[in-house]
Design a protein around this motif. Structure first.
Motif, short mmCIF file in Angstrom:
data_model
loop_
_atom_site.label_atom_id
_atom_site.label_comp_id
_atom_site.label_asym_id
_atom_site.label_seq_id
_atom_site.Cartn_x
_atom_site.Cartn_y
_atom_site.Cartn_z
N LYS A 1 8.94 -1.92 1.75
CA LYS A 1 9.96 -1.79 0.62
C LYS A 1 9.51 -2.59 -0.52
O LYS A 1 9.31 -2.17 -1.72
CB LYS A 1 11.33 -2.34 1.04
CG LYS A 1 12.03 -1.37 1.80
CD LYS A 1 13.55 -1.48 1.29
CE LYS A 1 14.46 -0.32 1.64
NZ LYS A 1 15.57 -0.79 2.70
N THR A 2 9.11 -3.73 -0.34
CA THR A 2 8.72 -4.78 -1.46
C THR A 2 7.24 -4.15 -2.23
O THR A 2 7.26 -4.24 -3.27
CB THR A 2 8.16 -6.38 -0.81
OG1 THR A 2 8.65 -6.06 0.41
CG2 THR A 2 8.59 -7.27 -1.81
N GLN B 1 6.40 -1.09 -1.95
CA GLN B 1 6.78 0.21 -2.59
C GLN B 1 7.23 -0.06 -4.22
O GLN B 1 6.82 0.76 -5.21
CB GLN B 1 7.73 1.03 -1.81
CG GLN B 1 7.21 2.02 -1.08
CD GLN B 1 7.93 2.46 0.00
OE1 GLN B 1 9.23 2.09 0.05
NE2 GLN B 1 7.62 3.56 0.54
N ASN B 2 7.96 -0.99 -4.14
CA ASN B 2 8.64 -1.55 -5.45
C ASN B 2 7.28 -1.89 -6.61
O ASN B 2 7.53 -1.58 -7.69
CB ASN B 2 9.71 -2.46 -5.48
CG ASN B 2 10.84 -1.98 -4.61
OD1 ASN B 2 11.04 -0.62 -4.65
ND2 ASN B 2 11.60 -2.93 -3.91
N SER B 3 6.30 -2.61 -6.00
CA SER B 3 5.47 -3.15 -7.04
C SER B 3 4.58 -2.19 -6.95
O SER B 3 3.73 -1.76 -5.85
CB SER B 3 5.05 -4.53 -6.53
OG SER B 3 3.71 -4.28 -5.56
#
Ligand code: ADP
Ligand code: MG
Length: 846
Positions: free
Chosen positions: A287-288, A290-292
């Motif tokens: 998730k982290t 994917q966001n960056s």
């Protein structure tokens, strides 16, 4: 603060990291504005309890958006009771904060710090939990997460494997920043069929067999961990063919083992490894990431770095489905060509070759070669590509050491480009200090860094002296008082340079010389070699001095005596502060705020710069570059101006005739001394009695020309020309006074001085209180029109320029060269204003 409580520390760390992501930041620094300016560094054990307000400063992309924020700070005592478990956990798991700019939201960062008196109620009383052995699959996944931290670490491992396999062509394809697919194909020696079953087992390698082999390891891999790790956090498939085989094999792996027997398939020479669905079983990390969306650019950056080192290997990197590669290099034999093809002609054009070496086993043994940028190169961020024994590594201490030299020597705002390859005997390098092998530890690291630092310094100093210094007018339009326009800029920006956009007063620099570089964390206690502590910056300083004061200077015992006096009078405590302090900002027109460990100091910039200039005059004695004045200035008139200004100050009005007589005598005297002034101090007085040149005492710095009359007057009045030592001391001191960073003559428009710029000052009396805040001024009726805007903007430039110079020229030079005299401890130059240890006691009482 020494050894913070283990319970507090994780919470603090998490908070800091959290801030770092959500608020700004400009690389590794951030700013806390509360009362005046404060900076948080790793030494400051303070908890941010609440953010009062956010004011966006810039509109760039969300990662680097800058905010000016107001915080509440609570300083934690070292003996602070441990945070209760739920408290730490709450902080650790908090999701990134949403900032509502419109409303100036003020989210709570931490609950208020609990009262130490209530200690007992915060310590959870728990039974000791049972210790269990972790499942092998859990252990493997945890370990894998450490080796493969993000997609770019997987690419690095795969490319290193390809290089270890002797490949001359390596191609990388990436989908979704590496989360969907990473594919690395090479033309190396391939993998033997019989090794395929254990290829992805943990600790299987073809590169190492005994522990001793590590001492002389040449390959990049050695732990046999990378491929295995990838199979625990992604789906791995391998296609490979070895020399002489008719077909290759394809096999896929999960959790360290083959999913099926290797299948024969068509294959081209070498190996292709595919990682799909990286971190499919690590939800939080996926998730982290994917966001960056910056992993692809990290991968491109990585391939660029490999490409300029391994010039005989061709590299390419592209996004899956894209026709064009984002990096594409062909094998070449010229490093500069490789740099040109990767970083562009504009970078390659501004590079200089650099080499350094040492072969004294009691000091260090190494060879370094590389390229560094010259004075024309302009960049906002440092690019440092460092290979140590063929390994791409990071070394923050070396990077900082080089940045300091650039900051002290070259034009503002330009960060360097550095490519360096350092080769040491393999037994001097410990490659096994970091899970991703990103860092290595070196024997005699300090000495190596010192050596390289002085080499860099001499390179850029040489390239710097070939530039011409620009001339400027020495005449203030109104002598002695408020001057007309004056140009305090020494070197115009090189072509293509953009002017600095960020208002200088918003730039707060912290941690410029963090002594706790990353590499240090892994180093054992510094071995106290024969050089001991002296092998740090002091060595560089003396090397610099030797270069700048070659033999002839030393022949003049008077100058040597003066230099010895400086050494003898150096205050060791203040020396330590000056060398390792963090500049925080200007507290008022004269005092700067700086932090050293847990202490905050106010330091008098005028006194410090005066002393630094004085010392530098003696060190550069007889070896100055020149500032050429555009119009030679008649001494007589300068002295007259100086005398008039003096009269005004003392309110005694001598008559003009007397002044003229004094001026004539002094002009005569200085003309007689012209030869000596020229030879030793680069103060040039021509035969007509005009001043035409002044010395460069600090590179990138020209003194405020409004002070020339005062200076010439003091040369005439204050120097005892009979005694050699005393004469040199007085001239150096007069230069020190002249070059000191005095506040500009125009009042500071960002404070009360703003009143000065109102055109019709009487009309405004009585509404003065608004004047303190320049932001409020637009509100009054027609207030804008009542300012002398031209003068105001001139003043703003002068003050901004001064603050910039203090931060970027004065402080870096002071760290390198200043030896603070004992007198500074008592004359108000250094004032300790706060110590965090004491502050917390105050907080405790609140
Ligand atoms: P290490 O590189 O530390 O040995 P890895 O897990 O990265 O461990 O690789 C395990 C082994 O697989 C290597 O020792 C090497 O023999 C083999 N290998 C991996 N990638 C390649 C490749 N691209 N070409 C040839 N052999 C490879
Ligand atoms: Mg490897």
């Amino acid at each position: 603060m020494e050894g913070p409580d283990p319970y507090i520390y994780p919470a603090m760390r998490t908070t800091e990291r959290w801030l770092y992501h959500t608020l700004i930041f400009n690389q590794d620094r951030y700013v806390v504005r509360s009362i005046g300016i404060m900076a948080l560094t790793s030494h400051t054990c303070a908890a941010l309890t609440r953010v009062e307000a956010f004011h966006p400063l810039s509109e760039s992309d969300s990662d680097s958006r800058q905010y000016r924020s107001q915080f509440s700070l609570s300083v934690l005592p070292p003996s602070y009771p441990p945070f209760p478990a739920r408290f730490s956990a709450g902080v650790v798991s908090s999701s990134p904060m949403e900032i509502d700019e419109e409303k100036g939201d003020s989210p709570d960062l931490l609950p208020s710090v609990p009262n130490p008196g209530a200690e007992a109620s915060f310590i959870p009383k728990l039974e000791p939990p049972a210790i269990r052995r972790l499942d092998a699959s859990v252990v493997n996944r945890i370990a894998a997460g450490e080796v493969i931290q993000r997609p770019v670490s997987a690419v690095k491992e795969l490319v290193e494997n390809s290089l270890d396999a002797g490949s001359t062509s390596i191609n990388v394809v990436v989908k979704d920043g590496g989360l969907k697919l990473i594919q690395v194909s090479d033309n190396g020696h391939g993998i033997r069929f019989e090794d395929l079953p254990i290829l992805c087992e943990r600790h299987t390698t073809s590169k190492l067999s005994t522990f001793e082999d590590l001492q002389t390891i040449q390959s990049m891999g050695f732990r046999g961990e990378a491929l295995a790790s990838m199979t625990y956090v992604g789906h791995v498939s391998v296609t490979t063919i070895t020399e002489g085989q008719l077909h290759g094999y394809r096999v896929s792996y999960r959790d360290g083992v083959m999913e099926h027997e290797p299948k024969p398939c068509a294959a081209v020479k070498g190996t292709q490894i595919m990682i799909e669905n990286l971190f499919y079983n690590m939800i939080a990390r996926r998730k982290t990431l994917q966001n960056s969306n910056d992993d692809y650019s990290k991968i491109v950056d990585l391939i660029c770095r490999f490409a300029i080192h391994h010039v005989n290997v061709s590299f390419s990197c592209r996004k899956h489905g894209a026709n064009r590669a984002d990096v594409h290099t062909v094998s070449t034999c010229s490093r500069l060509d490789a740099i040109r093809s990767v970083y562009g002609a504009s970078v390659a054009r501004d590079l200089m070759e650099i080499e350094a070496a040492d072969n004294d086993p009691s000091r260090s043994v190494f060879n370094m070669d590389g390229f560094i940028s010259n004075a024309n190169y302009v960049a906002k961020k440092t690019t440092m590509v460092l290979f140590i024994n063929g390994r791409l590594v990071e070394c923050t201490v070396l990077k900082r050491a080089i940045e300091v030299v650039y900051a002290a020597t070259l034009p503002k705002a330009s960060k360097p480009f550095i490519y360096m390859s350092i080769v040491l005997p393999p037994e001097h390098v410990d490659v096994n200090v970091h899970p991703t092998k990103r860092e290595v530890s070196l024997l005699n690291q300090e000495s190596i860094i010192d050596n390289i630092q002085s080499e860099v310094e001499s390179k850029i100093t040489n390239c710097n002296t070939t530039r011409t210094f620009h001339t400027q007018n020495v005449y203030p339009s109104t002598p002695g008082l408020l001057s007309g326009s004056k140009d305090t800029q020494l070197n115009p920006s090189p072509p293509g340079t953009k002017s600095q956009k960020v208002p200088v007063n918003k730039m707060v620099r912290t941690d410029s010389q963090d002594p706790f570089g990353r590499l240090h964390a892994y180093l054992p206690e510094k071995p106290s070699g024969p050089l001991g502590k002296s092998a740090d910056l002091a060595a560089v300083r003396s090397a610099v001095r030797q270069r700048r004061n070659p033999k002839e200077t030393a022949d003049l015992t008077s100058v040597q005596d003066l230099l010895n006096d400086i050494d003898r009078n150096t205050h060791s405590g203040m020396l330590e502060i000056v060398k390792h302090c963090t500049y925080i900002g200007m507290a008022d027109d004269v005092f700067a705020l700086l932090q050293h460990n847990t202490h905050l100091y106010l330091v008098n910039i005028v006194n410090l710069s005066k002393e630094l200039m004085y010392q530098q005059v003696l060190r550069r004695f007889a070896h100055f570059n020149a500032i050429q004045l555009s119009d030679p200035a008649p001494l007589l008139e300068l002295i007259m101006m100086g005398l008039k200004a003096e009269d005004l100050e003392s309110e005694c009005h001598e008559n003009d005739d007397l002044n003229e007589k004094i001026a004539e005598m002094n002009t005569e005297l200085l003309s007689q001394k012209a030869e000596m002034l020229q030879e030793y101090f680069c103060i040039h007085i021509d035969q007509q009695g005009n001043l035409s040149k002044l010395p460069v005492i600090l590179d990138q710095y020209t003194p405020d020309m409004d002070h020339v009359p005062e200076f010439v007057l003091s040369l005439g009045n204050d120097v005892d020309w009979e005694d050699e030592k005393e004469c040199f001391r007085a001239i150096s001191a007069a230069l020190g006074n002249f070059y000191a960073m005095n506040p500009p003559l125009l009042p500071n428009p960002s404070g009360d001085g703003l009143q000065f710029y109102k055109k019709n000052q009487k009309q405004f009396q009585g509404v003065e209180d608004e004047g303190n805040d320049p932001n409020n001024l637009g509100e009054g009726v027609n207030a804008e029109d009542d300012f002398d805007h031209e003068l105001l903007s001139e003043a703003e430039t002068a003050w901004a320029q001064r603050e910039w110079t203090i931060q970027h020229v004065l402080f870096p030079s002071m760290r390198l060269f200043l030896k603070p005299p004992n007198t500074m401890a008592t004359n108000g130059t250094f004032v300790q204003v706060a110590s965090l240890e004491k502050l917390y006691r105050i907080f405790e009482r609140c």
